[in-house]
Design an enzyme around this catalytic site. Structure first.
Site, mmCIF file in Angstrom:
data_model
loop_
_atom_site.group_PDB
_atom_site.id
_atom_site.type_symbol
_atom_site.label_atom_id
_atom_site.label_comp_id
_atom_site.label_asym_id
_atom_site.label_seq_id
_atom_site.Cartn_x
_atom_site.Cartn_y
_atom_site.Cartn_z
ATOM 1 N N ARG A 34 0.833 -1.209 0.000
ATOM 2 C CA ARG A 34 0.000 0.000 0.000
ATOM 3 C C ARG A 34 0.863 1.252 0.000
ATOM 4 O O ARG A 34 0.532 2.260 -0.624
ATOM 5 C CB ARG A 34 -0.932 -0.027 1.220
ATOM 6 N N LYS B 3 -2.609 6.604 1.661
ATOM 7 C CA LYS B 3 -2.382 6.974 3.057
ATOM 8 C C LYS B 3 -1.414 8.150 3.087
ATOM 9 O O LYS B 3 -0.198 7.971 3.195
ATOM 10 C CB LYS B 3 -1.845 5.777 3.840
ATOM 11 N N GLU C 122 -16.196 6.734 4.464
ATOM 12 C CA GLU C 122 -15.546 6.215 5.671
ATOM 13 C C GLU C 122 -15.462 7.317 6.708
ATOM 14 O O GLU C 122 -16.050 8.379 6.537
ATOM 15 C CB GLU C 122 -14.173 5.629 5.332
HETATM 16 C C1 LIG Z 1 -5.142 3.797 7.865
HETATM 17 C C2 LIG Z 1 -6.531 4.135 7.501
HETATM 18 C C3 LIG Z 1 -7.588 3.220 7.655
HETATM 19 C C4 LIG Z 1 -7.409 1.869 8.302
HETATM 20 O O1 LIG Z 1 -6.578 1.033 7.584
HETATM 21 P P1 LIG Z 1 -5.902 -0.245 8.283
HETATM 22 O O2 LIG Z 1 -5.013 -0.774 7.232
HETATM 23 O O3 LIG Z 1 -6.997 -1.171 8.641
HETATM 24 O O4 LIG Z 1 -5.197 0.270 9.490
HETATM 25 C C5 LIG Z 1 -8.842 3.604 7.223
HETATM 26 N N1 LIG Z 1 -9.069 4.822 6.679
HETATM 27 C C6 LIG Z 1 -8.081 5.726 6.540
HETATM 28 C C7 LIG Z 1 -8.397 7.045 5.944
HETATM 29 C C8 LIG Z 1 -6.789 5.423 6.937
HETATM 30 O O5 LIG Z 1 -5.814 6.329 6.789
#
Ligand SMILES: *Cc1c(COP(=O)(O)O)cnc(C)c1O
Length: 342
Positions: free
Chosen positions: A83, A185, A221
């Site tokens: 990722r 991210k 989300e």
């Molecule tokens: C990191 C993150 C998540 C959760 O991802 P995981 O891989 O399960 O920790 C969800 N939404 C956003 C915006 C994130 O930055």
């Protein structure tokens, strides 16, 4: 095994604590340098560094913890490595090679083994890999030099005294634009969410539910966690959208639902209008694994999930217990999910 630090594991909360070692590798003249561990927790760079001027930075977050049989392990770090490559490419940064990412996080965890909380404490070691543009950039363009860095910090149990359902609000702010950066991210997605979360907290809500920016009709989300819903007939539903961050926890939960619990799962567009008909709702991410949602407030209209405000919904709880059981080594994990550090 190294002697553990004297830390009150149950009461450390989710904050930064300086540990002994971090990993650093620098990118210069078109190549990543050898890299290695350092005890220096500070960074010195140009006042005009790309990260400081135009926010050219991406990050990851994962955990190491002690399993029932005493090993230190990480949960699916290969997915974090992959990722981060995707995130870097979207911001025109040179990807840090996946195998090197895995070596780096493993090395840092090993070097800080004294900070990995013991089994049963509920605490874990949070791992934060990130990279950023370091050389001067004033005309808008990608940097030429970068640093990849990973530090770790012990974090306490996310839920002290059990996971109580939270109340969230439908935000009037947007988190991510269509064709934007919502799926990577990047710190920039968080900078723009700070006003929204501070506002939500002031109003007494724990989190924001963001809807799709184009139509404001579909669930996306929260600021840092994906949604799962459970229908009244026990189907696990999660929103599908190109502007959602692909949560590793959420992807793992879908697998657990299907393969361990025999539940039907659906990854599809979820309209906000449907939310009132769901039986359960949860937020998934590395930090809490699943936070149960009891109430969603949309401009004064309350949606109260039938699972209530006292405890996790029944299906959510089974998902939570199965996934955390896999992580802690109490339940056999799918091939490749658990990476043993030592
Ligand atoms: C990191 C993150 C998540 C959760 O991802 P995981 O891989 O399960 O920790 C969800 N939404 C956003 C915006 C994130 O930055």
């Amino acid at each position: 095994m190294m002697e553990k630090k004297q830390i009150d594991w149950a009461n450390i909360g989710f904050g930064y604590m300086k540990t002994d070692y971090r990993y650093v590798s620098n990118y210069k003249n078109g190549a990543w340098g050898e890299g290695g561990l350092t005890t220096d927790d500070t960074i010195t760079m140009s006042e005009c560094a790309g990260v400081l001027q135009y926010a050219q930075t991406v990050f990851e977050g994962l955990k190491a913890y002690t399993t029932e049989d005493g090993h230190i392990v990480m949960f699916r770090p290969d997915l974090n490595a992959a990722r981060m490559v995707d995130s870097a490419k979207r911001l025109e940064m040179p990807p840090f090679p996946e195998e090197r990412f895995l070596e780096a996080v493993t090395e840092v965890v090993k070097a800080n083994a004294a900070y990995v909380p013991p089994y049963g404490s509920g605490a874990s070691l949070y791992i934060r890999p990130y990279m950023f543009g370091t050389n001067p950039v004033i005309g808008v363009k990608p940097a030429d030099e970068y640093q990849f860095r990973t530090f770790v910090t012990p974090v306490g149990p996310y839920f002290k005294g059990g996971a109580k359902p939270i109340t969230i609000k439908v935000s009037d702010f947007d988190r991510a634009a269509p064709h934007g950066t919502g799926h990577i991210k990047a710190g920039l997605n968080y900078a723009m969410s700070l006003h929204a979360i501070v506002t939500a907290h002031e109003e007494g809500f724990a989190e924001n539910m963001y809807l799709d920016a184009a139509t404001r009709t579909k669930v996306e989300e929260t600021g840092g966690a994906n949604f799962i819903f459970v229908t009244k007939d026990n189907k696990v539903v999660t929103p599908k959208s190109d502007s959602i961050l692909p949560s590793i926890t959420r992807r793992s939960i879908l697998h657990v639902a299907k393969e361990y619990l025999g539940l039907e799962v659906e990854e599809r567009e979820v309209f906000f209008d449907e939310v009132k008909d769901f039986a359960e709702c949860g937020l998934c991410g590395t930090a809490a694994v699943i936070s149960p949602v009891g109430k969603i407030v949309d401009h004064g209209t309350e949606i109260c999930l039938p699972s209530g405000m006292e405890e996790m919904g029944r299906v959510t709880k089974r998902l939570y217990e199965t996934l955390t059981g896999i992580q802690m080594g109490r339940i056999e994990a799918p091939e490749g999910w658990i990476k043993v550090v030592e």
